[in-house]
Design an enzyme around this catalytic site. Structure first.
Site, PDB file in Angstrom:
ATOM      1  N   ARG A 226       0.864  -1.181   0.000  1.00 61.02           N
ATOM      2  CA  ARG A 226       0.000   0.000   0.000  1.00 61.02           C
ATOM      3  C   ARG A 226       0.903   1.234   0.000  1.00 61.02           C
ATOM      4  NH1 ARG A 226      -3.159   3.141   3.535  1.00 61.02           N
ATOM      5  NH2 ARG A 226      -5.294   3.505   2.803  1.00 61.02           N
ATOM      6  N   ARG A 341     -11.600  -0.375   5.413  1.00 56.26           N
ATOM      7  CA  ARG A 341     -10.489   0.275   4.707  1.00 56.26           C
ATOM      8  C   ARG A 341      -9.262   0.190   5.603  1.00 56.26           C
ATOM      9  NH1 ARG A 341      -8.012   5.367   4.681  1.00 56.26           N
ATOM     10  NH2 ARG A 341      -7.142   5.984   2.648  1.00 56.26           N
ATOM     11  N   HIS A 344      -4.418   4.265   7.678  1.00 59.79           N
ATOM     12  CA  HIS A 344      -4.052   4.877   8.954  1.00 59.79           C
ATOM     13  C   HIS A 344      -5.215   5.655   9.567  1.00 59.79           C
ATOM     14  CE1 HIS A 344       0.157   4.277   7.435  1.00 59.79           C
ATOM     15  NE2 HIS A 344       0.318   3.956   8.695  1.00 59.79           N
ATOM     16  N   HIS A 459     -15.834 -23.845   1.498  1.00 61.74           N
ATOM     17  CA  HIS A 459     -15.589 -23.804   0.055  1.00 61.74           C
ATOM     18  C   HIS A 459     -15.624 -22.362  -0.450  1.00 61.74           C
ATOM     19  CE1 HIS A 459     -15.517 -25.817  -3.908  1.00 61.74           C
ATOM     20  NE2 HIS A 459     -16.195 -24.750  -4.319  1.00 61.74           N
ATOM     21  N   SER A 460     -14.591 -21.977  -1.178  1.00 62.38           N
ATOM     22  CA  SER A 460     -14.514 -20.638  -1.759  1.00 62.38           C
ATOM     23  C   SER A 460     -15.234 -20.601  -3.100  1.00 62.38           C
ATOM     24  CB  SER A 460     -13.050 -20.228  -1.949  1.00 62.38           C
ATOM     25  OG  SER A 460     -12.398 -20.109  -0.710  1.00 62.38           O
ATOM     26  N   GLN A 478     -14.510 -30.786  -6.051  1.00 62.77           N
ATOM     27  CA  GLN A 478     -14.418 -30.774  -4.592  1.00 62.77           C
ATOM     28  C   GLN A 478     -15.755 -30.428  -3.959  1.00 62.77           C
ATOM     29  OE1 GLN A 478     -11.160 -28.211  -3.404  1.00 62.77           O
ATOM     30  NE2 GLN A 478      -9.734 -29.927  -3.411  1.00 62.77           N
ATOM     31  N   ASP A 535      -2.931 -15.262  -2.223  1.00 62.46           N
ATOM     32  CA  ASP A 535      -4.177 -15.718  -1.599  1.00 62.46           C
ATOM     33  C   ASP A 535      -4.682 -14.615  -0.684  1.00 62.46           C
ATOM     34  OD1 ASP A 535      -6.281 -17.007  -0.327  1.00 62.46           O
ATOM     35  OD2 ASP A 535      -5.229 -18.917  -0.177  1.00 62.46           O
ATOM     36  N   ARG A 537      -7.807 -14.522   0.698  1.00 57.83           N
ATOM     37  CA  ARG A 537      -9.028 -14.939   1.380  1.00 57.83           C
ATOM     38  C   ARG A 537      -8.920 -14.817   2.897  1.00 57.83           C
ATOM     39  NH1 ARG A 537      -9.515 -20.773  -1.316  1.00 57.83           N
ATOM     40  NH2 ARG A 537      -7.273 -20.604  -0.919  1.00 57.83           N
ATOM     41  N   LYS A 563      -6.540 -23.102   5.873  1.00 58.18           N
ATOM     42  CA  LYS A 563      -7.912 -23.151   6.379  1.00 58.18           C
ATOM     43  C   LYS A 563      -7.942 -23.698   7.797  1.00 58.18           C
ATOM     44  CE  LYS A 563     -10.380 -23.549   1.983  1.00 58.18           C
ATOM     45  NZ  LYS A 563     -11.318 -24.357   1.170  1.00 58.18           N
TER      46      LYS A 563
END
Length: 609
Positions: A226, A341, A344, A459-460, A478, A535, A537, A563
């Site tokens: 960032r 968000r 700062h 499950h994503s 899956q 990743d 998630r 996970k």
């Protein structure tokens, strides 16, 4: 390694297995195929004779619902027996070896089982000396996708043939470059994440909260992807002249006060520019600058700016107390703080709230006095040490808040009959991500046994895999396998998390990643090349959904150690792991290998935790 006789006299293929050391069939099979196999669109059955030794005494079919085993359990009958633990154990990533036995032809019988797991039961046969494993694939009902029946019949020591190979789905295999040891697998799945534990080299959020409450500065760093900068932050209501002077001498000097939206509205502090016209790099919500009218002179001195800062944090202040423009710059924080968000501005408001102070924080970027440039990580850590200041990261604050915040709200419940069976669906609204709704698919009473040891898949969402049946990933198979296991065991839950497309980068970025993979990159580098995480998630919403449904511990269906550690960090115990091994094809072979090699995925049932 597979010798097959194929007859094309009918629209369906007739396959007669003459001999094999690895057995992997795909495509439609006739309902009475030679070679001792029978199949239909609903499953298949192994014939009465398998090899000269006759290791299977009769056709094995899916057990009735009343006798179906739980994960790790065993079902036995006069027709044969099938250990689910052994079945999973042999389903090592590509480790689908078979002894040098022959499959002798015999008349098969048409399958009468409607269970999608009949294939798994049917192909399971015992041999006391070594694994006898067979991979059989049949089309999933109505889907064009293949479902692997992973079978094994013994938990004896594996032979040298049981290597960690990656089958490509057409009978051949290739050896991965590396293979995790049992100790590495155990370590990966035994980790538990303490969401309050700080990033290495930084202080705990609790310590920083205590500093804020005592009226001291803390140094707060944002993500390296960032701004990669650090701010001095303290409670605005406790700011003194000396602290303002310290801030001016060690920062850019542009003193800002981060405030919650309601206070900005109450004090009539409008945005400097309309939101849609904000071109600032991080879309920081600058408002009109102010000075305190009473008790100040020009407004620029340290004492004047400290007085204005305290007044902005005073709940008794009114709009008329401030002159506009001035020398303090109020900032409007996003509702929801760092969970909305991770900047700062929001960190300052969250930290002051957690410190039981007014929701307003004095902040400013720390500058190297010699170069005039913003300090980065190493310099910021040295600065904090030199000035005896606590230092934390916004990422740690995000994890801290997620552990404590209410992330979801239950919306509705309804019965959901599917081709896999009948379930109960629960929808949840994500309070952190606007417009996102998640689903829990429940089978049976998951609150029994105090909600412990519930078979679970987190499950994503994957539009291309789950809906379109893409072969580039293993997501669709899956999901199907998880629902089949729930139906078979009669107790469990699938948590379907939306907003996780492409491991959290979004659909458009995922398709772009596919393009980059077509050009030679792997799935990790394709994300990183776009400036996105490998990743992104987070499983906090999923953990809270499980808790809302009364689940306390799970037998987690996953190959991903992340996970396991993520759910444990949110208070859901992972009591066991059930591997999710599906068919490897030429389109997803590199993808699966990359996840194993670079992301730590483990495709065996060894060292469950």
């Amino acid at each position: 390694q597979l010798l097959v006789h194929k007859s094309s006299s009918t629209p369906h293929h007739r396959l007669q297995v003459l001999s094999c050391s690895m057995f992997s069939l795909s495509g439609p099979l006739s309902s009475t195929s030679p070679g001792g196999m029978s199949c239909s669109s609903r499953g298949l059955t192994l014939g009465a004779s398998v090899g000269a030794a006759g290791v299977c005494s009769g056709p094995l079919r899916s057990p009735p619902a009343s006798r179906r085993p739980t994960p790790g359990g065993r079902h036995s009958s006069s027709r044969g027996s099938c250990s689910r633990a052994a079945l999973s154990k042999a389903a090592t990533f590509g480790s689908l070896s078979i002894g040098s036995s022959s499959l002798a032809g015999s008349k098969g019988k048409k399958s009468t089982s409607s269970s999608p797991t009949a294939a798994a039961a049917a192909a399971c046969c015992y041999n006391s000396q070594r694994y006898q494993t067979t991979t059989l694939t049949t089309p999933v009902r109505g889907r064009g996708r293949t479902q692997v029946a992973r079978t094994a019949a013994s938990q004896q020591t594996t032979s040298e043939e049981d290597t960690n190979e990656l089958s490509n789905g057409n009978g051949s295999s290739s050896s991965p470059s590396t293979s995790p040891s049992e100790e590495e697998e155990a370590a990966a799945f035994s980790q538990t994440r303490n969401l309050d534990e700080p990033t290495e080299g930084f202080d705990a959020i609790e310590e920083c909260i205590a500093e804020i409450a005592d009226g001291r500065f803390v140094v707060v760093l944002d993500d390296e992807d960032r701004e990669n900068e650090g701010d001095l932050i303290m409670a605005a209501e406790l700011c003194t002249t000396e602290q303002m002077a310290f801030l001016v001498n060690n920062t850019s000097g542009l003193a800002c006060v981060a405030m919650c939206p309601d206070e900005c509205d109450r004090l009539r502090l409008p945005l400097m520019v309309a939101s849609q016209e904000n071109d600032e790099s991080m879309s920081t919500a600058f408002t009109t600058t102010v000075d305190l009218r009473q008790g100040t002179t020009t407004g620029i001195s340290a004492s004047d700016r400290a007085a204005t800062t305290r007044a902005l944090a005073n709940p008794n202040s009114i709009p008329e107390d401030f002159a506009r423009p001035g020398h303090i710059l109020p900032l409007r924080a996003r509702r929801g703080g760092v969970l909305k968000r991770p900047g700062h501005t929001e960190a300052a408001v969250d930290l002051t709230k957690l410190a039981k102070c007014s929701a307003a924080g004095l902040i400013c970027e720390i500058i190297d006095r010699d170069t005039g440039l913003c300090m980065k990580r190493d310099a910021l850590l040295a600065f904090a040490k030199e000035n005896n200041l606590k230092v934390c990261t916004i990422a740690d604050l995000v994890r801290y808040q997620r552990k404590r915040a209410n992330l979801i709200a239950h919306v509705a419940t309804a019965n959901l009959p599917t081709k896999f069976g009948e379930f109960v669906s629960h929808t949840f609204r994500d309070l952190e991500n606007d417009g996102i709704e998640h689903v829990a698919i429940v089978k049976g009473d998951i609150t029994s046994e105090n909600g412990a040891h519930v078979l679970c898949r987190v499950h994503s969402e994957c539009l291309t895999g789950d809906i379109f049946g893409s072969l580039r990933c293993d997501c669709g198979p899956q999901l199907d396998l998880a629902l089949e296991r729930l139906q078979e065991t009669g107790r469990g839950v699938v948590i379907y998390l939306r907003g996780h497309e492409g491991r959290g980068i979004g659909l458009g970025a995922k398709i772009k990643a596919y393009q980059l993979q077509d050009e030679g990159m792997d799935t990790v580098d394709a994300n990183l090349h776009q400036g996105l995480p490998a990743d992104a998630r987070d499983y906090g919403a999923g953990a809270q959904m499980l808790a809302n449904l009364g689940v306390t511990s799970v037998c987690l269906m996953t190959n991903n150690p992340e996970k396991t550690t993520a759910l444990s960090g949110y208070g859901i115990e992972v009591s066991d792991r059930v591997p999710m091994v599906t068919l490897v094809n030429p389109f997803n072979k590199k993808y699966l290998e990359t996840k194993r090699r670079r992301m730590g995925h483990i495709y065996s049932s060894e060292n469950n935790s």
